[in-house]
Design an enzyme around this catalytic site. Structure first.
Site, PDB file in Angstrom:
ATOM      1  N   ASN A   1       3.288 -12.718   3.970  1.00 20.98           N
ATOM      2  CA  ASN A   1       2.154 -11.855   4.298  1.00 20.98           C
ATOM      3  C   ASN A   1       1.678 -11.166   3.019  1.00 20.98           C
ATOM      4  O   ASN A   1       2.334 -10.255   2.520  1.00 20.98           O
ATOM      5  CB  ASN A   1       2.620 -10.813   5.333  1.00 20.98           C
ATOM      6  CG  ASN A   1       1.568  -9.769   5.633  1.00 20.98           C
ATOM      7  OD1 ASN A   1       0.390  -9.928   5.288  1.00 20.98           O
ATOM      8  ND2 ASN A   1       1.979  -8.684   6.283  1.00 20.98           N
ATOM      9  N   TRP A   2       0.545 -11.619   2.505  1.00 21.28           N
ATOM     10  CA  TRP A   2       0.046 -11.055   1.232  1.00 21.28           C
ATOM     11  C   TRP A   2      -0.577  -9.673   1.419  1.00 21.28           C
ATOM     12  O   TRP A   2      -0.883  -8.991   0.447  1.00 21.28           O
ATOM     13  CB  TRP A   2      -1.014 -11.988   0.624  1.00 21.28           C
ATOM     14  CG  TRP A   2      -0.499 -13.313   0.189  1.00 21.28           C
ATOM     15  CD1 TRP A   2       0.787 -13.775   0.277  1.00 21.28           C
ATOM     16  CD2 TRP A   2      -1.264 -14.377  -0.403  1.00 21.28           C
ATOM     17  NE1 TRP A   2       0.867 -15.051  -0.225  1.00 21.28           N
ATOM     18  CE2 TRP A   2      -0.378 -15.449  -0.656  1.00 21.28           C
ATOM     19  CE3 TRP A   2      -2.613 -14.526  -0.739  1.00 21.28           C
ATOM     20  CZ2 TRP A   2      -0.799 -16.643  -1.221  1.00 21.28           C
ATOM     21  CZ3 TRP A   2      -3.032 -15.713  -1.311  1.00 21.28           C
ATOM     22  CH2 TRP A   2      -2.129 -16.760  -1.554  1.00 21.28           C
TER      23      TRP A   2
ATOM     24  N   GLU B   1       1.565  -2.246  10.388  1.00 23.48           N
ATOM     25  CA  GLU B   1       0.468  -1.551   9.691  1.00 23.48           C
ATOM     26  C   GLU B   1      -0.788  -1.527  10.562  1.00 23.48           C
ATOM     27  O   GLU B   1      -1.578  -0.584  10.500  1.00 23.48           O
ATOM     28  CB  GLU B   1       0.221  -2.219   8.328  1.00 23.48           C
ATOM     29  CG  GLU B   1       1.342  -1.863   7.360  1.00 23.48           C
ATOM     30  CD  GLU B   1       1.660  -2.915   6.313  1.00 23.48           C
ATOM     31  OE1 GLU B   1       0.832  -3.802   6.067  1.00 23.48           O
ATOM     32  OE2 GLU B   1       2.772  -2.847   5.761  1.00 23.48           O
TER      33      GLU B   1
ATOM     34  N   GLU C   1      10.498  -6.799  12.941  1.00 22.21           N
ATOM     35  CA  GLU C   1      10.379  -6.060  11.682  1.00 22.21           C
ATOM     36  C   GLU C   1      10.607  -4.577  11.953  1.00 22.21           C
ATOM     37  O   GLU C   1       9.683  -3.885  12.421  1.00 22.21           O
ATOM     38  CB  GLU C   1       8.974  -6.233  11.104  1.00 22.21           C
ATOM     39  CG  GLU C   1       8.601  -7.658  10.809  1.00 22.21           C
ATOM     40  CD  GLU C   1       7.533  -7.708   9.722  1.00 22.21           C
ATOM     41  OE1 GLU C   1       7.822  -8.283   8.677  1.00 22.21           O
ATOM     42  OE2 GLU C   1       6.443  -7.161   9.916  1.00 22.21           O
TER      43      GLU C   1
ATOM     44  N   GLY D   1       8.618  -2.627   3.313  1.00 23.06           N
ATOM     45  CA  GLY D   1       8.138  -2.122   2.024  1.00 23.06           C
ATOM     46  C   GLY D   1       8.917  -0.921   1.514  1.00 23.06           C
ATOM     47  O   GLY D   1       8.465  -0.216   0.621  1.00 23.06           O
TER      48      GLY D   1
ATOM     49  N   SER E   1      11.678  -6.000   3.745  1.00 23.07           N
ATOM     50  CA  SER E   1      12.327  -5.990   2.427  1.00 23.07           C
ATOM     51  C   SER E   1      13.219  -7.217   2.186  1.00 23.07           C
ATOM     52  O   SER E   1      14.301  -7.093   1.600  1.00 23.07           O
ATOM     53  CB  SER E   1      13.104  -4.683   2.232  1.00 23.07           C
ATOM     54  OG  SER E   1      12.201  -3.586   2.281  1.00 23.07           O
TER      55      SER E   1
ATOM     56  N   GLY F   1       6.786  -9.632   2.943  1.00 24.31           N
ATOM     57  CA  GLY F   1       5.603  -8.969   2.396  1.00 24.31           C
ATOM     58  C   GLY F   1       5.621  -9.034   0.878  1.00 24.31           C
ATOM     59  O   GLY F   1       5.273 -10.044   0.264  1.00 24.31           O
ATOM     60  N   GLY F   2       6.075  -7.945   0.250  1.00 29.61           N
ATOM     61  CA  GLY F   2       6.036  -7.803  -1.212  1.00 29.61           C
ATOM     62  C   GLY F   2       6.529  -9.032  -1.976  1.00 29.61           C
ATOM     63  O   GLY F   2       5.868  -9.497  -2.918  1.00 29.61           O
TER      64      GLY F   2
END
Ligand code: PEP
Length: 261
Positions: A11-12, A105, A173, A179, A219, A240-241
């Site tokens: 997921n960018w 989010e 999640e 994050g 994470s 994500g990151g």
């Protein structure tokens, strides 16, 4: 052993323009090819922002890359006066195969509740796109309700009242792990995935529960992925990151290598 193919989803979020996205996907494809990565060991899917989808679709198509394409959201409506929204039909036309629904989010900043998540899941089914339904508890919910109550409730709410359920993926999640660098333990992730699968089986039958991929997200890095995927309950990861870094993300996709060590 299950025959569910692990899903490695990146997921960018709101990062990378279309040129940076193209460069990342090209490099990712070369890195995976050099490492002889096979899709049966981990289906790799990227979730760019909307403005990058067309460019990345063209690249995947032209170079026949073994990388799937996902979107980060879709409208619950099919067409009409919904300024700024993107329809399932428009995504399908771009060969989008997966769509994230109910990411924390979106639930937090856009107030998407269980009813909206259910309606978006229905829209994905109508357009033949596989919804990746994100569920998970906040720190406060963890403290007051324990770890599986909220994800199980959110899963059943998203799957309720459909004429027919299509293929879907659940991404567990924990909100407190997204994050933040804080990670659920592999045992916790496996326990919650097992509870979600049990609830799907009770409500929709054992066959569907066994066919459904349940991912962990929060994470995840190349260094910790093997712990999660060692459990037969966890069928992949939503990243994500670390999905913005080709070395990290391809290291995550090649998790089997770490498991074998
Ligand atoms: C996510 O955004 O779905 C996520 C899991 O982010 P991160 O890997 O950065 O925690």
């Amino acid at each position: 052993m299950t025959n569910r193919v692990p899903l490695i989803a990146g997921n960018w979020k709101m990062n990378l323009d279309h040129q940076q996205g193209i460069a990342l996907v090209q490099k990712l494809a070369w890195t995976l090819k050099d490492a002889n990565h096979e899709t049966k060991d981990g289906e790799v899917v990227v979730f760019p922002g909307f403005t990058s989808l067309r460019s990345i679709q063209t690249l995947i198509d032209a170079d026949k890359l073994e990388i799937g394409l996902g979107a980060q959201d879709l409208s619950q409506h099919d067409a009409g006066a919904f300024t700024g929204e993107i329809s399932g039909a428009a995504l399908k036309k771009l060969d989008v195969q997966y769509v994230l629904i109910g990411h924390s989010e979106r639930r937090t900043y856009h107030h998407e509740d269980d009813a909206i998540v259910q309606a978006k899941t229905a829209a994905a089914f109508r357009h033949g796109i596989v919804p990746v339904i994100c569920v998970g508890e906040t720190l406060e919910e963890l403290e007051t309700q324990g770890q599986s109550a909220v994800p199980v409730r959110q899963t059943l709410a998203a799957l309720a009242d459909h004429e027919k359920l299509g293929e879907f993926v659940i991404a567990y999640e924990p909100v407190w792990a997204i994050g933040t660098g804080k990670v659920a333990t592999a045992e916790e992730a496996a326990q919650v995935a097992a509870k979600i699968r049990e609830a799907i089986a009770a409500e929709h039958g054992e066959d569907l529960a066994q066919a459904t991929r349940i991912l962990y997200g929060g994470s995840v890095k190349a260094a910790n992925v093997a712990g999660f995927l060692r459990s037969p309950e966890v069928d992949g990861v939503l990243v994500g990151g670390a999905s913005l870094d080709v070395e990290e993300f391809s290291g995550i996709a090649r998790f089997k290598k770490h498991i074998a060590l």
